[in-house]
Design an enzyme around this catalytic site. Structure first.
Site, PDB file in Angstrom:
ATOM      1  N   SER A  52       0.833  -1.208   0.000  1.00 35.20           N
ATOM      2  CA  SER A  52       0.000   0.000   0.000  1.00 35.20           C
ATOM      3  C   SER A  52       0.865   1.254   0.000  1.00 35.20           C
ATOM      4  CB  SER A  52      -0.889   0.019   1.250  1.00 35.20           C
ATOM      5  OG  SER A  52      -1.692  -1.140   1.301  1.00 35.20           O
TER       6      SER A  52
HETATM    7  N1  SAH Z   1      -1.561  -3.834   3.134  1.00 34.33           N
HETATM    8  C1  SAH Z   1      -0.601  -4.512   2.317  1.00 34.33           C
HETATM    9  C2  SAH Z   1      -0.951  -4.485   0.851  1.00 34.33           C
HETATM   10  C3  SAH Z   1      -2.126  -5.230   0.526  1.00 34.33           C
HETATM   11  S1  SAH Z   1      -2.439  -5.476  -1.181  1.00 34.33           S
HETATM   12  C4  SAH Z   1       0.779  -3.941   2.475  1.00 34.33           C
HETATM   13  O1  SAH Z   1       0.959  -2.950   3.169  1.00 34.33           O
HETATM   14  O2  SAH Z   1       1.701  -4.514   1.893  1.00 34.33           O
HETATM   15  C5  SAH Z   1      -3.870  -6.456  -0.928  1.00 34.33           C
HETATM   16  C6  SAH Z   1      -3.608  -7.863  -0.536  1.00 34.33           C
HETATM   17  O3  SAH Z   1      -4.869  -8.493  -0.340  1.00 34.33           O
HETATM   18  C7  SAH Z   1      -2.894  -8.708  -1.593  1.00 34.33           C
HETATM   19  O4  SAH Z   1      -1.710  -9.201  -1.075  1.00 34.33           O
HETATM   20  C8  SAH Z   1      -3.900  -9.830  -1.914  1.00 34.33           C
HETATM   21  O5  SAH Z   1      -3.291 -11.086  -2.153  1.00 34.33           O
HETATM   22  C9  SAH Z   1      -4.732  -9.858  -0.642  1.00 34.33           C
HETATM   23  N2  SAH Z   1      -6.057 -10.459  -0.746  1.00 34.33           N
HETATM   24  C10 SAH Z   1      -6.969 -10.378  -1.757  1.00 34.33           C
HETATM   25  N3  SAH Z   1      -8.089 -11.077  -1.437  1.00 34.33           N
HETATM   26  C11 SAH Z   1      -7.891 -11.606  -0.202  1.00 34.33           C
HETATM   27  C12 SAH Z   1      -8.671 -12.413   0.685  1.00 34.33           C
HETATM   28  N4  SAH Z   1      -9.915 -12.838   0.371  1.00 34.33           N
HETATM   29  N5  SAH Z   1      -8.146 -12.762   1.885  1.00 34.33           N
HETATM   30  C13 SAH Z   1      -6.898 -12.366   2.243  1.00 34.33           C
HETATM   31  N6  SAH Z   1      -6.102 -11.604   1.449  1.00 34.33           N
HETATM   32  C14 SAH Z   1      -6.593 -11.207   0.245  1.00 34.33           C
END
Ligand code: SAH
Length: 208
Positions: A52
């Site tokens: 993010s």
């Molecule tokens: N907050 C994180 C970035 C998140 S990007 C950081 O600071 O690095 C969003 C993430 O959500 C991705 O890694 C993706 O794989 C995950 N994601 C998508 N659908 C999901 C689900 N149903 N359960 C858990 N993770 C999920």
């Protein structure tokens, strides 16, 4: 970077500023990306996902008004960076449960959080976070880092009374960040602003 975000008015909250300063973002990226770690942008972390952008982490952490001792659920752990910033805010006594559906990312996030010294507060789990984490509910705060088609019902159920849930809702082209509060058993939903996140994929998310 934190200074620039402060001057731009993105970080007005002193405790969020301290938390952002305490977490070294380069520890959540491969060594080859060290140079770009302090640019305020989402960055590629592999598997088609992104870490993010710092301003989004700061805004979401401020809106959730995190304080020591809180139990937090993060859906979409990615690199672990956002979870580490929240960990700074719930210390001491708090806990962050961070669910990530991609096993490779969850393993890397675990290692990153150990390197940055946040593995005592953050527990990384592999699974479909659109279903929440019923065995650890209720949560004082839920922070979702991927966009859902609608607010998943299990997340509302797993919110403690007085709790807050922040979640992007929408499709690939248009999303709104939504704030959901549970007050005396009543659910209050409010649109915050337009955002752009990767999709939440799962039972209560988008199809794979
Ligand atoms: N907050 C994180 C970035 C998140 S990007 C950081 O600071 O690095 C969003 C993430 O959500 C991705 O890694 C993706 O794989 C995950 N994601 C998508 N659908 C999901 C689900 N149903 N359960 C858990 N993770 C999920």
């Amino acid at each position: 970077m934190v200074g620039r975000l402060g001057s731009a008015g993105v970080i007005c909250d002193a405790k969020v500023r301290r938390a952002m300063l305490a977490v070294e973002r380069h520890l959540f990226l491969p060594d080859s990306m060290r140079e770009v770690a302090y640019i305020d942008r989402p960055l590629d972390i592999g598997h088609g996902q992104t870490i993010s952008a710092p301003h989004m982490v700061a805004i979401m952490a401020s809106m959730l008004d995190l304080s020591p001792g809180m139990r937090v659920l993060e859906v979409g752990g990615g690199s672990g960076y956002h979870a580490a910033v929240m960990a700074e805010l719930v210390r001491p006594g708090g806990k962050v449960f961070s669910i990530e559906r991609i096993e490779g990312l969850a393993r890397t996030a675990k290692a990153n959080l150990a390197r940055s010294g946040h593995d005592d507060v953050v527990q990384v789990l592999i699974g479909d976070g659109s279903k929440g984490l019923p065995e650890e509910a209720p949560f004082d705060r839920i922070s979702v880092a991927a966009a859902a088609p609608d607010v998943p019902e299990p997340l509302i159920e797993q919110l403690a009374d007085g709790g807050m849930l922040l979640i992007p809702v929408g499709g690939a082209l248009s999303q709104e960040l939504m704030m959901i509060r549970k007050v005396g058993g009543k659910i209050i939903k409010k649109k915050v602003c337009g955002v752009m996140f990767v999709p939440l994929v799962g039972e209560h998310g988008h199809n794979v």
